[in-house]
Design a protein around this motif. Structure first.
Motif, PDB file in Angstrom:
ATOM      1  N   TYR A 166      -6.390   1.993  -2.291  1.00 19.27           N
ATOM      2  CA  TYR A 166      -7.422   1.779  -1.468  1.00 19.27           C
ATOM      3  C   TYR A 166      -8.678   2.481  -2.164  1.00 19.27           C
ATOM      4  O   TYR A 166      -8.891   3.387  -2.364  1.00 19.27           O
ATOM      5  CB  TYR A 166      -7.204   2.804  -0.300  1.00 19.27           C
ATOM      6  N   PHE A 218       0.812  -1.242   0.217  1.00 22.49           N
ATOM      7  CA  PHE A 218       0.007   0.156  -0.062  1.00 22.49           C
ATOM      8  C   PHE A 218       0.782   1.340   0.031  1.00 22.49           C
ATOM      9  O   PHE A 218       0.369   2.283  -0.162  1.00 22.49           O
ATOM     10  CB  PHE A 218      -0.993  -0.128   1.305  1.00 22.49           C
ATOM     11  N   TYR A 227     -10.981   5.342  -1.066  1.00 22.14           N
ATOM     12  CA  TYR A 227     -10.649   6.463  -1.142  1.00 22.14           C
ATOM     13  C   TYR A 227     -11.511   7.493  -1.701  1.00 22.14           C
ATOM     14  O   TYR A 227     -11.912   7.379  -2.786  1.00 22.14           O
ATOM     15  CB  TYR A 227      -9.068   6.706  -1.665  1.00 22.14           C
ATOM     16  N   ALA A 229      -7.567   5.957   5.094  1.00 23.90           N
ATOM     17  CA  ALA A 229      -7.075   5.177   3.965  1.00 23.90           C
ATOM     18  C   ALA A 229      -5.813   4.243   4.656  1.00 23.90           C
ATOM     19  O   ALA A 229      -5.633   3.279   4.527  1.00 23.90           O
ATOM     20  CB  ALA A 229      -6.366   6.092   2.808  1.00 23.90           C
ATOM     21  N   LYS A 257      -7.218   2.000   7.559  1.00 23.38           N
ATOM     22  CA  LYS A 257      -7.831   0.808   7.107  1.00 23.38           C
ATOM     23  C   LYS A 257      -6.750  -0.212   6.537  1.00 23.38           C
ATOM     24  O   LYS A 257      -6.836  -1.397   6.622  1.00 23.38           O
ATOM     25  CB  LYS A 257      -8.811   1.344   6.239  1.00 23.38           C
ATOM     26  N   CYS A 258      -5.795   0.292   5.760  1.00 28.27           N
ATOM     27  CA  CYS A 258      -5.025  -0.520   4.898  1.00 28.27           C
ATOM     28  C   CYS A 258      -3.997  -1.282   5.832  1.00 28.27           C
ATOM     29  O   CYS A 258      -3.116  -2.152   5.387  1.00 28.27           O
ATOM     30  CB  CYS A 258      -4.530   0.134   3.793  1.00 28.27           C
TER      31      CYS A 258
END
Length: 458
Positions: free
Chosen positions: A152, A137, A155, A243, A246-247
């Motif tokens: 993502y 990521f 986003y 972003a 979460k990633c």
């Protein structure tokens, strides 16, 4: 238990707050970058989320709420201020942090449960970035580590924009080390004159967005209840926080709350327009912190707010009248009506209306003083004592009221009210409201009362 409903920017609707753990309701609010005095716009989220903090503590218990508000103490603005002043970065951030806490305390804000400094969480930031790089990521190039925005899929969901629209409508930094113009920096290199820390990508410092993600995760856990801030942070700051968090495998915040912006006398606050004020500017002008807070609470947090001198004067007059009603009274009678109003998306403007209605009831019947004082305390408008600036309401006007009544009686007998009008003008000049009725004359000190202007009257 009271049901609290809050507007969630992420779904563009109000929803019921359902804490992940009712014994530890968790809230994170983005704090200041400490390089100068806080302007009055900075105070709006502090005051708004302070009221929410108070409400949550009332509903769930004082020890059942964790409120985190950070200090960004590593930033290019701070570096620039140090370079131009010749002072150390540590001195500047220590001083401005204290200024911020003093000024926010003056407007009635409680200190949050935790107030982390970004520089104390560099290892956590590095660890989160490493996870994102390892999972594809993020990528490193020329000493920078950047987040792959298009990796993502959600986003732009928070701010309601597509990535392509963002590129077309916003200024994005185009740099040779970027794979995509929208990719944002999480780590950047530092030269010898710039603060830096060792990392797998060389000596450097964090980008802005990674700070809040790392601190929130460390202090509140992988998932928490509320994240707040001004709506100017929705994009890119909060969008980027979501972003990267979460990633990195975190659930992050469930409810996102944003307050609207502030104007001054109907215009955007700007130094070039001469309408730029810090909180300390207003305090030094003699505007009490309670008055500043009242003006801010008089507009719902999701509506634009206009600071005006007239609103401040009106607030001071009303608070002076309110404080006169609670002298030497207890305030231990909770108001379910006030809590119900605040629990509906923090409706502080309606709450003030309810409190004003209570004040009118007290003036007519004498009933409700304990509830009234409790309401003032919950709204952060009254601490342990009546503020000194409001104590003009304690002034004994008995002698002057008697004198006015004599003049009034003589005027009625002579059918010449010139002396009454002259006396009214004299009292008005001294900041005293004259209330006349068939039962007599009542003199009430206003916010600008000056007893010296009445010396020698009788």
């Amino acid at each position: 238990m009271t049901e609290i409903t809050l507007y969630n920017t992420a779904i563009r609707a109000k929803e019921v707050l359902k804490p992940l753990d009712a014994t530890n309701v968790r809230m994170y609010v983005c704090g200041p970058t400490v390089y100068d005095r806080a302007h009055i716009g900075n105070a709006r989220p502090v005051i708004i989320f302070d009221v929410l903090f108070r409400l949550l503590r009332h509903v769930y218990g004082e020890n059942a709420v964790t409120y985190v508000r950070n200090f960004t103490d590593v930033d290019d603005k701070i570096n620039a201020r140090a370079a131009e002043s010749g002072r150390s970065i540590g001195d500047i951030t220590a001083e401005t942090t204290r200024w911020f806490l003093d000024d926010m305390g003056a407007v009635g804000a409680l200190e949050p449960t935790q107030m982390p400094r970004a520089t104390a969480y560099i290892p956590q930031m590095v660890a989160m970035i490493e996870t994102l790089v390892a999972d594809g990521f993020a990528y490193e190039k020329e000493g920078h580590v950047l987040f792959r925005v298009r990796k993502y899929e959600d986003y732009g969901k928070l701010s309601g924009r597509s990535v392509d629209d963002m590129i077309a409508g916003a200024r994005v930094e185009v740099a040779p080390y970027k794979e995509d113009p929208m990719d944002f920096v999480m780590w950047k290199p530092s030269d010898a004159a710039t603060p830096g820390w060792d990392s797998p990508w060389g000596r450097g410092r964090p980008g802005w967005h990674i700070e809040c993600s790392a601190m929130a995760e460390d202090l509140l856990g992988s998932e928490f209840d509320i994240h707040g801030g001004g709506n100017d942070l929705t994009f890119p700051h909060h969008e980027n926080e979501i972003a990267q968090s979460k990633c990195a495998g975190h659930g992050f915040a469930n409810i996102w709350m944003h307050n609207e912006m502030l104007q001054v006398e109907g215009k955007k606050m700007s130094k070039s327009l001469g309408n730029f004020f810090t909180v300390r500017d207003l305090l030094n002008q003699g505007i009490p912190g309670e008055v500043i807070r009242f003006v801010f609470l008089s507009t719902h947090y999701r509506k634009p707010m206009d600071w005006t001198a007239q609103k401040a004067a009106d607030a001071k007059a009303k608070l002076t009248r309110w404080f006169a009603l609670v002298q030497d009274s207890s305030g231990d009678f909770p108001s379910p009506n006030l809590i119900k109003i605040l629990a509906d998306d923090l409706n502080t403007s309606m709450a003030l209306g309810y409190v004003d209605a209570l004040s009118r009831q007290i003036e007519k019947t004498g009933n409700g003083v304990s509830e009234f004082k409790w309401c003032l305390q919950v709204l952060g408008l009254l601490n342990l004592e009546i503020p000194a600036w409001a104590n003009a309401s304690e002034f004994d006007f008995t002698q002057w009221e008697a004198h006015f009544q004599v003049v009034r009686g003589a005027a009625m007998a002579a059918k010449d009210f010139g002396p009454v009008d002259a006396l009214k003008a004299m009292f008005a000049n001294a900041g005293v409201e004259v209330r006349m009725s068939k039962d007599g004359v009542e003199l009430v000190a206003g916010p600008d009362f000056d007893a010296s202007k009445l010396e020698g009257l009788t």
